[in-house]
Motif scaffolding. Structure first.
Motif, PDB file in Angstrom:
ATOM      1  N   ASN A  81       0.805  -1.238   0.000  1.00 28.74           N
ATOM      2  CA  ASN A  81       0.000   0.000   0.000  1.00 28.74           C
ATOM      3  C   ASN A  81       0.831   1.279   0.000  1.00 28.74           C
ATOM      4  N   MET A  82       2.126   1.137  -0.255  1.00 33.32           N
ATOM      5  CA  MET A  82       2.967   2.339  -0.331  1.00 33.32           C
ATOM      6  C   MET A  82       2.710   3.035  -1.672  1.00 33.32           C
ATOM      7  N   LEU A  83       2.086   4.191  -1.612  1.00 38.03           N
ATOM      8  CA  LEU A  83       1.801   4.920  -2.853  1.00 38.03           C
ATOM      9  C   LEU A  83       3.113   5.328  -3.507  1.00 38.03           C
ATOM     10  N   PRO A  84       3.149   5.332  -4.844  1.00 40.60           N
ATOM     11  CA  PRO A  84       4.376   5.809  -5.494  1.00 40.60           C
ATOM     12  C   PRO A  84       4.571   7.301  -5.227  1.00 40.60           C
ATOM     13  N   SER A  85       5.799   7.742  -5.333  1.00 32.94           N
ATOM     14  CA  SER A  85       6.125   9.143  -5.070  1.00 32.94           C
ATOM     15  C   SER A  85       7.367   9.485  -5.894  1.00 32.94           C
ATOM     16  N   PRO A  86       7.746  10.751  -5.943  1.00 37.02           N
ATOM     17  CA  PRO A  86       8.947  11.082  -6.731  1.00 37.02           C
ATOM     18  C   PRO A  86      10.175  10.282  -6.297  1.00 37.02           C
ATOM     19  N   LYS A  87      10.232   9.912  -5.018  1.00 33.53           N
ATOM     20  CA  LYS A  87      11.399   9.145  -4.560  1.00 33.53           C
ATOM     21  C   LYS A  87      11.186   7.638  -4.673  1.00 33.53           C
ATOM     22  N   GLN A  88       9.954   7.207  -4.799  1.00 31.32           N
ATOM     23  CA  GLN A  88       9.629   5.767  -4.879  1.00 31.32           C
ATOM     24  C   GLN A  88       8.783   5.540  -6.126  1.00 31.32           C
ATOM     25  N   GLU A 198      -5.370   6.517  -0.335  1.00 29.67           N
ATOM     26  CA  GLU A 198      -4.524   7.075   0.724  1.00 29.67           C
ATOM     27  C   GLU A 198      -4.787   6.310   2.027  1.00 29.67           C
ATOM     28  N   LYS A 199      -3.746   6.063   2.731  1.00 31.52           N
ATOM     29  CA  LYS A 199      -3.863   5.366   4.031  1.00 31.52           C
ATOM     30  C   LYS A 199      -3.147   6.220   5.070  1.00 31.52           C
ATOM     31  N   ILE A 200      -3.945   6.946   5.864  1.00 27.12           N
ATOM     32  CA  ILE A 200      -3.348   7.855   6.842  1.00 27.12           C
ATOM     33  C   ILE A 200      -3.921   7.549   8.229  1.00 27.12           C
ATOM     34  N   ASP A 201      -3.056   7.358   9.178  1.00 33.05           N
ATOM     35  CA  ASP A 201      -3.497   7.103  10.554  1.00 33.05           C
ATOM     36  C   ASP A 201      -4.067   8.401  11.126  1.00 33.05           C
ATOM     37  N   PRO A 202      -5.361   8.398  11.521  1.00 30.25           N
ATOM     38  CA  PRO A 202      -5.972   9.659  11.975  1.00 30.25           C
ATOM     39  C   PRO A 202      -5.324  10.205  13.246  1.00 30.25           C
ATOM     40  N   ASP A 203      -4.722   9.336  14.049  1.00 27.78           N
ATOM     41  CA  ASP A 203      -4.119   9.798  15.308  1.00 27.78           C
ATOM     42  C   ASP A 203      -2.726  10.395  15.087  1.00 27.78           C
ATOM     43  N   THR A 204      -1.933   9.706  14.293  1.00 31.01           N
ATOM     44  CA  THR A 204      -0.541  10.157  14.138  1.00 31.01           C
ATOM     45  C   THR A 204      -0.340  11.007  12.882  1.00 31.01           C
ATOM     46  N   GLY A 205      -1.264  10.905  11.918  1.00 29.39           N
ATOM     47  CA  GLY A 205      -1.073  11.611  10.648  1.00 29.39           C
ATOM     48  C   GLY A 205      -0.058  10.910   9.751  1.00 29.39           C
ATOM     49  N   GLU A 206       0.470   9.782  10.230  1.00 27.27           N
ATOM     50  CA  GLU A 206       1.451   9.027   9.439  1.00 27.27           C
ATOM     51  C   GLU A 206       0.731   8.170   8.405  1.00 27.27           C
ATOM     52  N   GLY A 207       1.442   7.823   7.365  1.00 27.93           N
ATOM     53  CA  GLY A 207       0.851   6.917   6.382  1.00 27.93           C
ATOM     54  C   GLY A 207       1.229   7.308   4.980  1.00 27.93           C
ATOM     55  N   PHE A 208       0.362   6.947   4.042  1.00 28.16           N
ATOM     56  CA  PHE A 208       0.667   7.182   2.633  1.00 28.16           C
ATOM     57  C   PHE A 208      -0.343   8.163   2.035  1.00 28.16           C
ATOM     58  N   SER A 209       0.151   9.261   1.535  1.00 33.97           N
ATOM     59  CA  SER A 209      -0.714  10.227   0.843  1.00 33.97           C
ATOM     60  C   SER A 209      -0.056  10.564  -0.491  1.00 33.97           C
ATOM     61  N   MET A 214       0.179  16.076   3.222  1.00 34.11           N
ATOM     62  CA  MET A 214      -1.201  16.586   3.085  1.00 34.11           C
ATOM     63  C   MET A 214      -2.071  15.525   2.411  1.00 34.11           C
ATOM     64  N   SER A 215      -3.214  15.237   2.991  1.00 32.30           N
ATOM     65  CA  SER A 215      -4.132  14.304   2.339  1.00 32.30           C
ATOM     66  C   SER A 215      -4.934  15.056   1.275  1.00 32.30           C
ATOM     67  N   LEU A 216      -5.582  14.311   0.401  1.00 31.17           N
ATOM     68  CA  LEU A 216      -6.394  14.966  -0.635  1.00 31.17           C
ATOM     69  C   LEU A 216      -7.599  15.675  -0.019  1.00 31.17           C
ATOM     70  N   LYS A 217      -8.104  15.124   1.092  1.00 30.91           N
ATOM     71  CA  LYS A 217      -9.220  15.812   1.766  1.00 30.91           C
ATOM     72  C   LYS A 217      -8.752  17.159   2.306  1.00 30.91           C
ATOM     73  N   GLN A 218      -7.557  17.196   2.866  1.00 30.75           N
ATOM     74  CA  GLN A 218      -7.009  18.473   3.362  1.00 30.75           C
ATOM     75  C   GLN A 218      -6.762  19.442   2.210  1.00 30.75           C
ATOM     76  N   LEU A 219      -6.352  18.883   1.081  1.00 31.84           N
ATOM     77  CA  LEU A 219      -6.137  19.733  -0.093  1.00 31.84           C
ATOM     78  C   LEU A 219      -7.426  20.436  -0.498  1.00 31.84           C
ATOM     79  N   LEU A 220      -8.532  19.692  -0.477  1.00 36.12           N
ATOM     80  CA  LEU A 220      -9.818  20.295  -0.856  1.00 36.12           C
ATOM     81  C   LEU A 220     -10.206  21.427   0.102  1.00 36.12           C
ATOM     82  N   GLU A 221      -9.832  21.276   1.368  1.00 35.29           N
ATOM     83  CA  GLU A 221     -10.146  22.339   2.342  1.00 35.29           C
ATOM     84  C   GLU A 221      -9.397  23.627   2.002  1.00 35.29           C
ATOM     85  N   ARG A 222      -8.298  23.496   1.278  1.00 37.02           N
ATOM     86  CA  ARG A 222      -7.493  24.678   0.920  1.00 37.02           C
ATOM     87  C   ARG A 222      -7.773  25.138  -0.517  1.00 37.02           C
TER      88      ARG A 222
END
Ligand code: SF4
Length: 262
Positions: A81-88, A198-209, A214-222
């Motif tokens: 479940n590790m989303l790809p990223s510029p480094k991965q 996206e898999k983000i732990d709501p308590d720690t904010g850690e995970g894959f976005s 920033m999660s996509l939901k947070q992006l929409l808030e901005r």
């Protein structure tokens, strides 16, 4: 395929430059047996699939769809479940490079790459010794405005350029914040699919976005802030059409994903 025979291949990404190169090669007629191919991740935008169909009709020649043996979700599962990223960037390897090298096999191949004469970047160049890159646009001094002319005279400019600066997967992590907003506005179903990956732990904010920190939901808030910033980047309000903006603004600054977006 005989080991002596050279195959000529031209990869179509769904982007403007590779489409223009395919048309350029057709019009020049210098390589009658060129094979066109499209690495289909299964996650392209609907506009891209429409554009590939239109281009195929114009070329009057099949564009071979390669890849797609396993869906993106399978690869994602295999990657824990590790989303790809510029480094991965495992997505490019699994969904673009490996299918291309399988398509070519051990044949001797000239691969035509749509880097323009006014660019200072490199496309994907295989390290396989049987693949020789060729750069007709550099050789013939074809620049950005020529590419637009080629497209305007033939198949038109892909529709997604109205809100996005590159082709590639709908969830591509290279897209700008305002392009994610564009995805939400134009394809809310695809945006939602990206949210669900996206898999983000709501308590720690850690995970894959998809966007670092920033999660996509947070992006929409901005949303408003992001749109305003994008407008400022484009030097404020003006009356240019989206085609003019596209022509006058530079290419995306993410030179890392040219196999996906040339
Ligand atoms: S377009 Fe983006 S997400 Fe898709 S394979 Fe290329 S780098 Fe990965």
């Amino acid at each position: 395929m005989s080991k002596d025979k050279m195959r000529h291949v031209c990869g179509i990404s769904g982007g403007k430059d590779s489409a223009a190169l395919a048309i350029y090669l057709k019009e020049k007629g210098a390589i009658p047996d060129v094979e066109y191919f499209f690495s289909d991740t299964g996650c392209e935008l609907p506009e891209t699939y429409d554009f590939i169909d239109r281009l195929e009709a114009y070329l009057g020649k099949k564009i071979t769809r390669i890849g797609g043996e396993a869906p993106f979700k399978h690869h994602l599962f295999m990657m824990g479940n590790m989303l790809p990223s510029p480094k991965q960037r495992w997505c490019t390897v699994k969904m673009k490079i490996e299918p291309f090298e399988k398509f070519v096999g051990t044949d001797n191949v000239t691969s035509y790459i749509a880097i323009r004469a006014d660019e200072h970047r490199e496309g994907y160049i295989s390290t396989k010794s049987n693949i020789t890159p060729a750069f007709p646009f550099i050789h013939d001094d074809i620049v950005r405005k020529d590419v637009f002319q080629i497209l305007e005279d033939t198949v038109g400019i892909p529709e997604y350029y109205k809100w996005r600066s590159r082709s590639g997967c709908y969830f591509c992590f290279f897209q700008r914040h305002e392009e994610w907003i564009g995805l939400f506005d134009n394809h809310p179903d695809l945006f939602q699919k990206a949210v669900e990956m996206e898999k983000i732990d709501p308590d720690t904010g850690e995970g894959f976005s998809w966007i670092q920190g920033m999660s996509l939901k947070q992006l929409l808030e901005r949303r408003e802030e992001i749109i305003e910033l994008a407008s400022k980047r484009r030097k404020g309000e003006d009356n240019r059409s989206w085609q003019e903006i596209l022509l006058e603004e530079g290419d995306s600054d993410d030179s890392g994903c040219l196999i996906c977006s040339l």
